[in-house]
Scaffold this active site. Sequence first.
Site, PDB file in Angstrom:
ATOM      1  N   ASP A  24      36.747  41.925  47.068  1.00  0.00           N
ATOM      2  CA  ASP A  24      37.940  42.006  47.822  1.00  0.00           C
ATOM      3  C   ASP A  24      38.061  43.051  48.540  1.00  0.00           C
ATOM      4  OD1 ASP A  24      38.393  39.571  46.207  1.00  0.00           O
ATOM      5  OD2 ASP A  24      40.277  40.633  45.435  1.00  0.00           O
ATOM      6  N   LYS A 129      39.175  33.256  46.830  1.00  0.00           N
ATOM      7  CA  LYS A 129      39.643  33.024  45.675  1.00  0.00           C
ATOM      8  C   LYS A 129      41.292  33.209  45.649  1.00  0.00           C
ATOM      9  CE  LYS A 129      38.969  37.873  44.167  1.00  0.00           C
ATOM     10  NZ  LYS A 129      40.463  38.319  43.634  1.00  0.00           N
ATOM     11  N   CYS A 162      41.434  42.725  40.239  1.00  0.00           N
ATOM     12  CA  CYS A 162      40.649  41.907  40.447  1.00  0.00           C
ATOM     13  C   CYS A 162      39.347  42.085  39.942  1.00  0.00           C
ATOM     14  CB  CYS A 162      40.713  41.494  42.089  1.00  0.00           C
ATOM     15  SG  CYS A 162      42.179  40.577  42.568  1.00  0.00           S
TER      16      CYS A 162
END
Length: 222
Positions: A24, A129, A162
């Site tokens: 990310d 995701k 995450c």
Amino acid sequence: MTKIAAEPFAFELEPSALALVIIDMQRDFIEPGGFGESLGNDVSRLRAIVPTVLRLLLSFRARGLPVIHTMECHRPDLSDCPPAKRDRGAPRLRIGDPGPMGRVLISGEPGAAILPELAPLPGEIVIEKPGKGAFYATPLQEELTRIGARQLVFAGVTTEVCVQTTMREANDRGYECLLAEDATASYFPQFETATLEMIRAQGAIIGWTATTEQILAGLRDD
Ligand code: C5J
């Protein structure tokens, strides 16, 4: 077998089964003026790891080792975004709202993109995701099986959300997980430190941690 000097003990490297997973590193979390900053976070802590993540990325690429990039984002119709995620806490900006860099965390919008300096190359695996963990509702497991990866080096943001969630998911699926401790960051320094400690506690209950230099030294020795 080559070993990486890691904590809580050496990580036995199997280069043919190794992949880098970068979590990310998206404009909306890291760039000034993005979604992360609009939530009141200091994005400079995240920005500071970009050169280290780039160093890891270039080293994996130079050795022809697989690289996987993840992006937290949703479909434009929000059909993969549970209302509980979108509405919680009544933030000023919600997922899907028009933000400083397009619609917040929506696939294809400028803010959802990976930073240009870390952008995936053609052929690298990119996983979009909808959750915090990269295995939930994605083809990540199938992709890892396809490329024969069993050992995962992790980098990216944020450490306690995450990155940690994905490491826990990977650990439960039998992958050996090594977090590059200077190539991950949180908006909250205390969460970053606590996460590194909890990952390697109890004899590497989730995985290992090592510096980028230690990881690259292990790769050079292999
Ligand atoms: C968050 C992430 N923190 N990539 N996302 O919401 O960690």
